[in-house]
Design a protein around this motif. Structure first.
Motif, short mmCIF file in Angstrom:
data_model
loop_
_atom_site.label_atom_id
_atom_site.label_comp_id
_atom_site.label_asym_id
_atom_site.label_seq_id
_atom_site.Cartn_x
_atom_site.Cartn_y
_atom_site.Cartn_z
N LYS A 168 -55.60 87.10 -62.95
CA LYS A 168 -56.76 87.99 -63.05
C LYS A 168 -57.35 87.95 -64.45
O LYS A 168 -58.58 87.96 -64.63
N ILE A 169 -56.50 87.90 -65.46
CA ILE A 169 -56.98 87.83 -66.85
C ILE A 169 -57.77 86.54 -67.06
O ILE A 169 -58.85 86.55 -67.66
N LYS A 170 -57.24 85.43 -66.55
CA LYS A 170 -57.94 84.15 -66.69
C LYS A 170 -59.31 84.19 -66.00
O LYS A 170 -60.29 83.68 -66.54
N GLU A 171 -59.36 84.81 -64.82
CA GLU A 171 -60.64 84.95 -64.12
C GLU A 171 -61.65 85.74 -64.96
O GLU A 171 -62.81 85.36 -65.08
N LEU A 172 -61.20 86.86 -65.51
CA LEU A 172 -62.09 87.68 -66.34
C LEU A 172 -62.55 86.93 -67.58
O LEU A 172 -63.72 87.02 -67.97
N LEU A 173 -61.65 86.20 -68.21
CA LEU A 173 -62.03 85.41 -69.38
C LEU A 173 -63.07 84.35 -69.01
O LEU A 173 -64.02 84.12 -69.77
N ASN A 174 -62.90 83.72 -67.86
CA ASN A 174 -63.88 82.73 -67.40
C ASN A 174 -65.23 83.38 -67.14
O ASN A 174 -66.28 82.82 -67.48
N GLU A 175 -65.21 84.57 -66.53
CA GLU A 175 -66.47 85.29 -66.28
C GLU A 175 -67.16 85.64 -67.60
O GLU A 175 -68.38 85.53 -67.71
N ILE A 176 -66.38 86.07 -68.59
CA ILE A 176 -66.95 86.38 -69.90
C ILE A 176 -67.57 85.13 -70.52
O ILE A 176 -68.69 85.17 -71.04
N ASP A 177 -66.86 84.01 -70.46
CA ASP A 177 -67.39 82.76 -70.99
C ASP A 177 -68.69 82.36 -70.30
O ASP A 177 -69.65 81.93 -70.95
N ASN A 178 -68.73 82.51 -68.98
CA ASN A 178 -69.94 82.19 -68.23
C ASN A 178 -71.11 83.09 -68.63
O ASN A 178 -72.24 82.62 -68.81
N LEU A 179 -70.83 84.38 -68.80
CA LEU A 179 -71.89 85.31 -69.21
C LEU A 179 -72.39 84.99 -70.62
O LEU A 179 -73.59 85.05 -70.89
N LYS A 180 -71.48 84.63 -71.52
CA LYS A 180 -71.89 84.26 -72.88
C LYS A 180 -72.78 83.01 -72.85
O LYS A 180 -73.79 82.94 -73.56
N ALA A 181 -72.39 82.05 -72.02
CA ALA A 181 -73.19 80.82 -71.92
C ALA A 181 -74.57 81.12 -71.35
O ALA A 181 -75.59 80.61 -71.83
N GLN A 182 -74.62 81.97 -70.33
CA GLN A 182 -75.91 82.35 -69.74
C GLN A 182 -76.77 83.09 -70.76
O GLN A 182 -77.98 82.87 -70.84
N MET A 183 -76.16 83.97 -71.54
CA MET A 183 -76.89 84.72 -72.55
C MET A 183 -77.43 83.76 -73.62
O MET A 183 -78.59 83.88 -74.04
N GLU A 184 -76.62 82.80 -74.02
CA GLU A 184 -77.07 81.85 -75.02
C GLU A 184 -78.25 81.02 -74.52
O GLU A 184 -79.21 80.80 -75.25
N ILE A 185 -78.19 80.61 -73.28
CA ILE A 185 -79.30 79.86 -72.67
C ILE A 185 -80.55 80.72 -72.64
O ILE A 185 -81.65 80.29 -72.98
#
Length: 69
Positions: A45-62
């Motif tokens: 679950k922690i890994k899933e949340l970390l991946n979601e955070i990374d995806n959101l950061k990438a989307q925000m950067e774009i």
């Protein structure tokens, strides 16, 4: 091995006997196995949340780079 099979099928043997030590060791091993499976589940679950955070950061950067934000 025969003793081990017999122990698993009976109640807790008398304290201090060899059978009791086997019984206690097996009980602790079962508890550890259960706890480890819970830890593995939580780590997943922690890994899933970390991946979601990374995806959101990438989307925000774009979004920042294309001027949407």
């Amino acid at each position: 091995m025969q003793l081990k099979k017999r122990i698993m099928m009976t109640e807790e043997p008398p304290y201090g006997t060899i059978a009791w030590y086997f019984f206690e060791i097996e009980e602790k091993q079962r508890q550890l196995t259960f706890l480890l499976s819970e830890i593995e589940e939580r780590l997943g679950k922690i890994k899933e949340l970390l991946n979601e955070i990374d995806n959101l950061k990438a989307q925000m950067e774009i979004a920042i780079n294309v001027g949407k934000i």
